[in-house]
Each structure stands twice: as C-alpha cells, then as structure tokens.
Design an enzyme around this catalytic site. Structure first.
Site, PDB file in Angstrom:
ATOM      1  N   ASP A 127     -17.861  86.611  37.462  1.00 14.42           N
ATOM      2  CA  ASP A 127     -18.909  85.696  37.924  1.00 14.42           C
ATOM      3  C   ASP A 127     -18.337  84.777  39.003  1.00 14.42           C
ATOM      4  OD1 ASP A 127     -20.760  83.314  37.939  1.00 14.42           O
ATOM      5  OD2 ASP A 127     -21.725  84.474  36.356  1.00 14.42           O
ATOM      6  N   ILE A 128     -19.110  84.538  40.064  1.00 16.03           N
ATOM      7  CA  ILE A 128     -18.623  83.664  41.145  1.00 16.03           C
ATOM      8  C   ILE A 128     -18.733  82.184  40.786  1.00 16.03           C
ATOM      9  CG2 ILE A 128     -19.004  85.347  42.977  1.00 16.03           C
ATOM     10  CD1 ILE A 128     -21.524  83.751  43.746  1.00 16.03           C
ATOM     11  N   ASN A 172     -29.799  86.169  29.516  1.00 17.79           N
ATOM     12  CA  ASN A 172     -30.949  85.320  29.817  1.00 17.79           C
ATOM     13  C   ASN A 172     -32.106  86.227  30.213  1.00 17.79           C
ATOM     14  OD1 ASN A 172     -29.383  82.903  29.506  1.00 17.79           O
ATOM     15  ND2 ASN A 172     -28.556  83.267  31.535  1.00 17.79           N
ATOM     16  N   GLY A 188     -34.083  81.268  31.298  1.00 15.77           N
ATOM     17  CA  GLY A 188     -33.064  80.859  32.260  1.00 15.77           C
ATOM     18  C   GLY A 188     -32.554  81.972  33.158  1.00 15.77           C
ATOM     19  N   GLN A 189     -33.266  83.092  33.231  1.00 13.43           N
ATOM     20  CA  GLN A 189     -32.811  84.186  34.088  1.00 13.43           C
ATOM     21  C   GLN A 189     -33.001  83.800  35.549  1.00 13.43           C
ATOM     22  OE1 GLN A 189     -34.564  88.002  33.202  1.00 13.43           O
ATOM     23  NE2 GLN A 189     -33.243  89.073  34.639  1.00 13.43           N
ATOM     24  N   HIS A 192     -28.526  91.674  33.151  1.00 15.70           N
ATOM     25  CA  HIS A 192     -27.093  91.415  33.158  1.00 15.70           C
ATOM     26  C   HIS A 192     -26.693  90.638  31.913  1.00 15.70           C
ATOM     27  CE1 HIS A 192     -28.901  87.962  35.272  1.00 15.70           C
ATOM     28  NE2 HIS A 192     -27.836  87.258  34.933  1.00 15.70           N
ATOM     29  N   HIS A 216     -23.776  88.161  30.432  1.00 14.69           N
ATOM     30  CA  HIS A 216     -22.614  87.306  30.665  1.00 14.69           C
ATOM     31  C   HIS A 216     -21.673  87.491  29.478  1.00 14.69           C
ATOM     32  CE1 HIS A 216     -24.486  84.692  33.816  1.00 14.69           C
ATOM     33  NE2 HIS A 216     -25.594  85.092  33.211  1.00 14.69           N
TER      34      HIS A 216
END
Length: 115
Positions: free
Chosen positions: A33-34, A89, A95-96, A102, A104
């Site tokens: 994740d960035i 999410n 909260g997507q 995806h 996390h």
C-alpha cells in the site's frame, strides 16, 4: 477476464501504473500500500475486475479462497509473526475508496489502537 480501463487497480494489473509487488500469479496480485497503516501493509486484488465484495458470487468462491489463503502466507514471508489484520471495505458506507475488490492485509504493531 474483465478489465475496467478507468480503474486504477486494473491499470496496476496491466503494468500501466507501477507498484511494489509482493506476489503475483495468474489470478491475483499483491502489492504494498502506498499509504500504509501498519509496518507491513499489502493489498491483495484479483486480476479480474470485480468492483466490490458484495458482487462476489458462487462462481468466485475459488478466487475468494485464494485471496484468504494468500494473506497468512504473505505475512509470514514478509516477517510478520505476531498476527495480522485483514480488512475488505465494501461500498460507500463501508469506506471503499477504489471500486476494485481488494483486501488490506496489515501486520506489525497496531497503529489503529489508540491507547
């Protein structure tokens, strides 16, 4: 395999946007994740464009299983030995932010605990 030309994760799968890959096979891509929430924070995505978790059907059972089984393997390979968190999410109230399924996977000290 479906692909959305406007989806940032589809562009990552296609190699149009660079990522720091943690894993890749014919079905899945995992990358760091960035904006990590933990010392180790990867995203596991299907290469097939599926917008949300709510859109998974029985035809996706093997794909969903692959995602779940990859999480502990990756955490072990990335040096996480004291547990990890998985989060998917789903939709605006969930909260997507990116509408490509995806997961996390976060390990290391838990910064989401405040006190």
């Amino acid at each position: 395999m479906s692909h959305d030309p406007n989806c940032i994760f589809c562009k990552i799968v296609a190699g149009q946007i660079p990522s720091k890959k943690a894993y890749e096979d014919e079905h899945l891509l995992a990358f760091h994740d960035i904006h990590p929430w933990a010392p180790v924070h990867v995203l596991i995505i299907p290469k097939q464009h599926i917008a949300t978790h709510a859109e998974l059907g029985t035809e996706h059972a093997e794909l969903a299983g692959r995602m779940l089984l990859l999480a502990p393997r990756l955490m072990k390979e990335l040096g996480v030995g004291n547990g990890f968190r998985t989060v998917i999410n789903t939709g605006p109230d969930g909260g997507q932010e990116v509408y490509h399924l995806h997961m996390h996977v976060m390990g290391g000290p838990r910064p989401w605990l405040k006190g």
